[in-house]
Design a protein around this motif. Structure first.
Motif, PDB file in Angstrom:
ATOM      1  N   GLU A  77      -5.091  82.413  44.774  1.00 36.60           N
ATOM      2  CA  GLU A  77      -5.579  83.514  43.946  1.00 36.60           C
ATOM      3  C   GLU A  77      -6.356  84.549  44.749  1.00 36.60           C
ATOM      4  OE1 GLU A  77      -7.585  82.192  40.405  1.00 36.60           O
ATOM      5  OE2 GLU A  77      -5.735  81.367  39.558  1.00 36.60           O
ATOM      6  N   VAL A 102      -7.427  78.250  44.447  1.00 33.10           N
ATOM      7  CA  VAL A 102      -8.418  79.289  44.768  1.00 33.10           C
ATOM      8  C   VAL A 102      -7.935  80.123  45.952  1.00 33.10           C
ATOM      9  CG1 VAL A 102     -10.760  79.684  45.653  1.00 33.10           C
ATOM     10  CG2 VAL A 102     -10.384  78.070  43.769  1.00 33.10           C
ATOM     11  N   VAL A 116      -7.494  72.248  43.446  1.00 31.48           N
ATOM     12  CA  VAL A 116      -8.209  73.449  43.001  1.00 31.48           C
ATOM     13  C   VAL A 116      -8.425  74.363  44.202  1.00 31.48           C
ATOM     14  CG1 VAL A 116     -10.349  74.337  41.996  1.00 31.48           C
ATOM     15  CG2 VAL A 116      -9.324  72.255  41.078  1.00 31.48           C
ATOM     16  N   ARG A 155      -2.183  82.739  35.047  1.00 34.48           N
ATOM     17  CA  ARG A 155      -3.026  81.615  34.631  1.00 34.48           C
ATOM     18  C   ARG A 155      -3.938  82.000  33.480  1.00 34.48           C
ATOM     19  NH1 ARG A 155      -8.153  80.492  35.567  1.00 34.48           N
ATOM     20  NH2 ARG A 155      -8.388  81.926  37.319  1.00 34.48           N
ATOM     21  N   GLN A 158      -9.193  77.176  36.285  1.00 39.23           N
ATOM     22  CA  GLN A 158      -8.551  76.817  37.557  1.00 39.23           C
ATOM     23  C   GLN A 158      -8.304  75.323  37.671  1.00 39.23           C
ATOM     24  OE1 GLN A 158     -11.227  78.781  40.329  1.00 39.23           O
ATOM     25  NE2 GLN A 158      -9.646  80.296  40.794  1.00 39.23           N
ATOM     26  N   ARG A 207      -3.312  84.658  39.271  1.00 35.19           N
ATOM     27  CA  ARG A 207      -4.531  84.672  38.452  1.00 35.19           C
ATOM     28  C   ARG A 207      -4.241  85.233  37.063  1.00 35.19           C
ATOM     29  NH1 ARG A 207      -7.934  87.661  36.262  1.00 35.19           N
ATOM     30  NH2 ARG A 207      -7.124  89.576  37.143  1.00 35.19           N
TER      31      ARG A 207
END
Length: 92
Positions: A60, A57, A53, A34, A42, A31
């Motif tokens: 993360e 998720v 995605v 990114r 995302q 995270r």
């Protein structure tokens, strides 16, 4: 997002070091990389890494049982990959 190459390198190195020390979890590292290094949402980052995605998720949030391929896909843009590190023993 306007980091210099030097700032970007220092940030990536500090996140990698925290991962190796065990003071940062994989999901939080992804995270931070990114958001702080790329500034991508995302969906943009997942597309760039060629993962869903949903997978991003889960990575993360530290959920699910991610594959090495997926984890390497999110670290590759930063010149990183998953590996083995020696455990540090804490003696009392």
């Amino acid at each position: 997002m306007s980091l210099t190459i030097e700032e970007r390198t220092v940030l990536i190195d500090s996140i990698q070091a925290a991962l190796a020390e065990g003071t940062l979890q994989v999901g939080e590292a992804v995270r931070r990389l990114r958001t702080e290094v790329t500034g991508l949402h995302q969906s943009q980052f997942a597309r760039m890494c060629k993962i869903s995605v949903r997978t991003l998720v889960h990575i993360e949030h530290g959920e699910g049982n991610q594959t090495l391929k997926s984890l390497n896909a999110v670290f590759q843009p930063f010149g990183l990959q998953m590996g083995v590190v020696k455990l540090r023993r804490h003696y009392n």
